[in-house]
Design a protein around this motif. Structure first.
Motif, PDB file in Angstrom:
ATOM      1  N   SER A  39      -6.619   1.757   1.928  1.00 48.57           N
ATOM      2  CA  SER A  39      -6.644   0.770   2.848  1.00 48.57           C
ATOM      3  C   SER A  39      -6.115  -0.697   1.957  1.00 48.57           C
ATOM      4  CB  SER A  39      -7.794   0.574   3.632  1.00 48.57           C
ATOM      5  OG  SER A  39      -8.902   0.460   2.696  1.00 48.57           O
ATOM      6  N   ASN A  40      -6.712  -0.658   0.816  1.00 50.88           N
ATOM      7  CA  ASN A  40      -6.502  -1.996   0.185  1.00 50.88           C
ATOM      8  C   ASN A  40      -5.685  -1.730  -0.955  1.00 50.88           C
ATOM      9  OD1 ASN A  40      -9.713  -1.989   1.294  1.00 50.88           O
ATOM     10  ND2 ASN A  40      -8.398  -3.745   1.710  1.00 50.88           N
ATOM     11  N   ALA A  41      -5.465  -0.666  -1.511  1.00 54.59           N
ATOM     12  CA  ALA A  41      -4.780  -0.389  -2.962  1.00 54.59           C
ATOM     13  C   ALA A  41      -3.296  -0.903  -3.045  1.00 54.59           C
ATOM     14  CB  ALA A  41      -4.848   0.999  -3.444  1.00 54.59           C
ATOM     15  N   GLN A  42      -2.515  -0.767  -1.856  1.00 53.95           N
ATOM     16  CA  GLN A  42      -1.259  -0.962  -1.790  1.00 53.95           C
ATOM     17  C   GLN A  42      -1.127  -2.648  -2.124  1.00 53.95           C
ATOM     18  OE1 GLN A  42       2.016   0.598  -1.806  1.00 53.95           O
ATOM     19  NE2 GLN A  42       2.580  -1.510  -2.355  1.00 53.95           N
ATOM     20  N   GLU A  43      -1.958  -3.483  -1.140  1.00 50.68           N
ATOM     21  CA  GLU A  43      -1.690  -4.872  -1.284  1.00 50.68           C
ATOM     22  C   GLU A  43      -2.396  -5.499  -2.306  1.00 50.68           C
ATOM     23  OE1 GLU A  43      -3.399  -8.725   1.203  1.00 50.68           O
ATOM     24  OE2 GLU A  43      -3.586  -6.567   2.283  1.00 50.68           O
ATOM     25  N   SER A  44      -3.245  -4.863  -2.887  1.00 54.32           N
ATOM     26  CA  SER A  44      -4.268  -5.506  -4.100  1.00 54.32           C
ATOM     27  C   SER A  44      -3.837  -5.222  -5.260  1.00 54.32           C
ATOM     28  CB  SER A  44      -5.668  -5.652  -3.903  1.00 54.32           C
ATOM     29  OG  SER A  44      -6.099  -3.877  -4.035  1.00 54.32           O
ATOM     30  N   ALA A  45      -3.339  -3.688  -5.406  1.00 60.43           N
ATOM     31  CA  ALA A  45      -3.186  -3.391  -6.697  1.00 60.43           C
ATOM     32  C   ALA A  45      -1.514  -3.133  -7.070  1.00 60.43           C
ATOM     33  CB  ALA A  45      -4.010  -1.904  -7.003  1.00 60.43           C
ATOM     34  N   GLY A  46      -0.635  -3.276  -6.066  1.00 63.45           N
ATOM     35  CA  GLY A  46       0.613  -3.247  -6.217  1.00 63.45           C
ATOM     36  C   GLY A  46       1.005  -1.690  -6.904  1.00 63.45           C
ATOM     37  N   LEU A  47       0.916  -0.708  -5.657  1.00 59.98           N
ATOM     38  CA  LEU A  47       1.109   0.543  -6.127  1.00 59.98           C
ATOM     39  C   LEU A  47       2.751   0.544  -6.569  1.00 59.98           C
ATOM     40  CD1 LEU A  47      -1.024   2.544  -3.653  1.00 59.98           C
ATOM     41  CD2 LEU A  47      -1.715   1.827  -5.710  1.00 59.98           C
ATOM     42  N   ASN A  48       2.668   1.638  -7.810  1.00 55.96           N
ATOM     43  CA  ASN A  48       4.176   1.984  -8.016  1.00 55.96           C
ATOM     44  C   ASN A  48       4.548   3.279  -7.427  1.00 55.96           C
ATOM     45  OD1 ASN A  48       3.049   4.039  -9.504  1.00 55.96           O
ATOM     46  ND2 ASN A  48       2.746   2.875 -11.556  1.00 55.96           N
ATOM     47  N   ALA A  49       5.655   3.856  -7.658  1.00 51.95           N
ATOM     48  CA  ALA A  49       6.323   4.925  -6.986  1.00 51.95           C
ATOM     49  C   ALA A  49       5.196   6.199  -7.331  1.00 51.95           C
ATOM     50  CB  ALA A  49       7.613   5.411  -7.229  1.00 51.95           C
ATOM     51  N   ASP A  50       4.880   6.403  -8.475  1.00 50.46           N
ATOM     52  CA  ASP A  50       4.009   7.423  -8.872  1.00 50.46           C
ATOM     53  C   ASP A  50       2.639   7.395  -7.995  1.00 50.46           C
ATOM     54  OD1 ASP A  50       5.960   8.518 -10.280  1.00 50.46           O
ATOM     55  OD2 ASP A  50       5.021   7.932 -12.312  1.00 50.46           O
ATOM     56  N   GLU A  51       1.989   6.365  -7.826  1.00 49.04           N
ATOM     57  CA  GLU A  51       0.876   6.022  -7.405  1.00 49.04           C
ATOM     58  C   GLU A  51       0.913   6.362  -5.728  1.00 49.04           C
ATOM     59  OE1 GLU A  51      -1.004   2.985 -10.687  1.00 49.04           O
ATOM     60  OE2 GLU A  51       0.044   2.346  -8.916  1.00 49.04           O
ATOM     61  N   LYS A  52       2.038   5.991  -5.066  1.00 46.00           N
ATOM     62  CA  LYS A  52       2.233   5.934  -3.879  1.00 46.00           C
ATOM     63  C   LYS A  52       2.254   7.616  -3.561  1.00 46.00           C
ATOM     64  CE  LYS A  52       4.571   1.643  -2.937  1.00 46.00           C
ATOM     65  NZ  LYS A  52       5.770   0.959  -2.473  1.00 46.00           N
TER      66      LYS A  52
END
Length: 443
Positions: free
Chosen positions: A313-326
């Protein structure tokens, strides 16, 4: 225990005599038969016997109310049992004219809602403390839909925090000789790693390398408030399954160098927000240091209940996920991936650095996002290690993708760690966790 029985019998006798004075019988609820009138009579009463009788009658009447009638009663306490605003305004004016210690005391007295005195008097009834804890338990379920009840909850919290302060708490060791009624409650209240049955309970409290401690209050002699389960091990553990295993090698305490706090459970929902755990852990550490001087490490094996929720719910916005993390986020929501060694290893390489970010950077109202982290870091522990696939249970996978964490209590550092966290929200950790965190920036 016997002294509390004596006091309980004494208050029951007082209540019975008070009923006689008021011409009350069980099931008859004072001159005013509605609960609001009964509350008014209790706040206004002067005699101790009559007050105890009124308190018991009010609690009996409350227990028979429907949920909606209980909510209406709470709303009545908020609207009609607050401070006397006219008196409060007068005391404020006197303070402004003569700002001295006496006028400050008068403001304090005038600002106190009369419902606080009502709660104090209800506590005098036989079983009053238990009834009030239960009352607040129900109140807490209603506050979200009825925000005006927050004022009443604040009063409950203020008084319960005083009545359940550390000076009143008694720590007891829970073992196989503990009364069965209490052992049943340990099984029921276990909130971290469910206890399957009596055999499972015995494995956790009876062997020489296992201990369990709980806090009790004199007014709730048969109700644990919080308990902690302890395992003695030969090293800092990185998974929960060896600790909970039905078949394992049992150590003598002398073989161990580590005391592991692997489960801490609060038992009374009505005491939510009243802090016990920090005192319990520190007292257990003190006791273990006296009993087993060779124990070197005092460490937790803690769950991470909010990690997957944050990821999704929050990681994409707050941590700026890279391609591997997505990509890892998509895979971790699939079922069964933990049983594929290659897939699990690859996910660990991505998610462990992200977990380090979660612990060191993610905040909620200025403090770490993770509630377990807030507790242990605020208690003076150090974030020691993040363990991959340490809890493969359904709950562990759903809440934390299998992650568990060690928080280390180093006696000499507890105070400085606590101050660093309390003053600056600083997360004291190890080089290992810091390296994990920094590795994200190199991807």
């Amino acid at each position: 225990m016997s002294s509390m029985t004596f006091m309980s019998d004494l208050f029951s006798t007082i209540a019975d005599r008070g009923r006689a004075l008021l011409d009350l019988k069980p099931g008859h609820h004072a001159v005013d038969r509605d609960i609001g009138g009964l509350a008014e009579a209790l706040v206004s009463s002067r005699g101790e016997a009559s007050g105890v009788a009124l308190a018991r009658s009010l609690l009996e009447l409350y227990e028979g109310l429907s949920d909606q009638d209980k909510i209406d009663f709470f709303k009545l306490l908020v609207s009609d049992f607050g401070p006397d605003l006219e008196i409060l305004n007068d005391t404020i004016e006197r303070y402004q004219q003569s700002p001295d210690a006496t006028s400050v005391i008068e403001i304090h007295k005038a600002a106190e809602p009369s419902r606080q005195e009502l709660i104090r008097r209800l506590n005098l009834a036989p079983g009053g403390t238990r009834a009030l804890v239960s009352m607040r338990k129900f109140l807490l379920t209603q506050v979200r839909e009825n925000p005006d009840l927050k004022a009443l909850d604040s009063d409950f919290h203020h008084l319960l925090d005083s009545w359940f302060n550390r000076g009143f708490l008694v720590m007891r060791r829970i073992d196989w000789n503990t009364p069965a009624a209490i052992l049943e409650k340990i099984i029921r209240y276990e909130a971290v790693h469910a206890i399957d049955d009596w055999d499972d309970l015995r494995r956790r409290i009876d062997p020489p390398d296992r201990r369990c401690y709980a806090f009790f209050h004199p007014a709730l002699v048969d109700e644990p408030l919080i308990f902690v389960e302890v395992a003695f091990t030969e090293s800092i553990p990185d998974a929960i399954s060896p600790i909970l295993a039905k078949t394992r090698e049992i150590l003598t305490p002398e073989q161990a160098n580590t005391a592991v706090f692997y489960s801490i459970s609060n038992c009374q929902a009505g005491l939510r927000g009243i802090s016990f755990g920090n005192f319990l852990i520190k007292q257990v550490i003190d006791d273990l240091r006296q009993d087993l001087e060779h124990i070197e490490n005092f460490v937790t094996l803690s769950p991470v209940p909010g990690f997957v929720q944050w990821l999704t719910s929050n990681a994409q916005e707050s941590a700026g996920l890279n391609a591997d993390e997505k990509a890892a986020l998509e895979k971790v929501q699939e079922s069964g991936w933990q049983d594929d060694t290659s897939k699990a290893e690859n996910l660990g390489k991505v998610l462990l650095p992200l977990a380090a970010h979660y612990f060191l950077q993610e905040k909620s109202k200025g403090s770490p996002y993770d509630p377990v982290a807030r507790f242990h870091l605020g208690n003076g522990a150090r974030l020691e290690r993040i363990n991959w696939l340490a809890d493969r249970s359904d709950r562990g996978m759903q809440q934390a993708a299998g992650l568990m964490v060690n928080y280390l209590y180093v006696i000499a550092d507890i105070e400085s760690n606590h101050e660093a966290f309390a003053s600056n929200n600083e997360v004291v950790t190890t080089n290992e966790v810091t390296r994990l965190f920094k590795s994200r920036s190199t991807r």
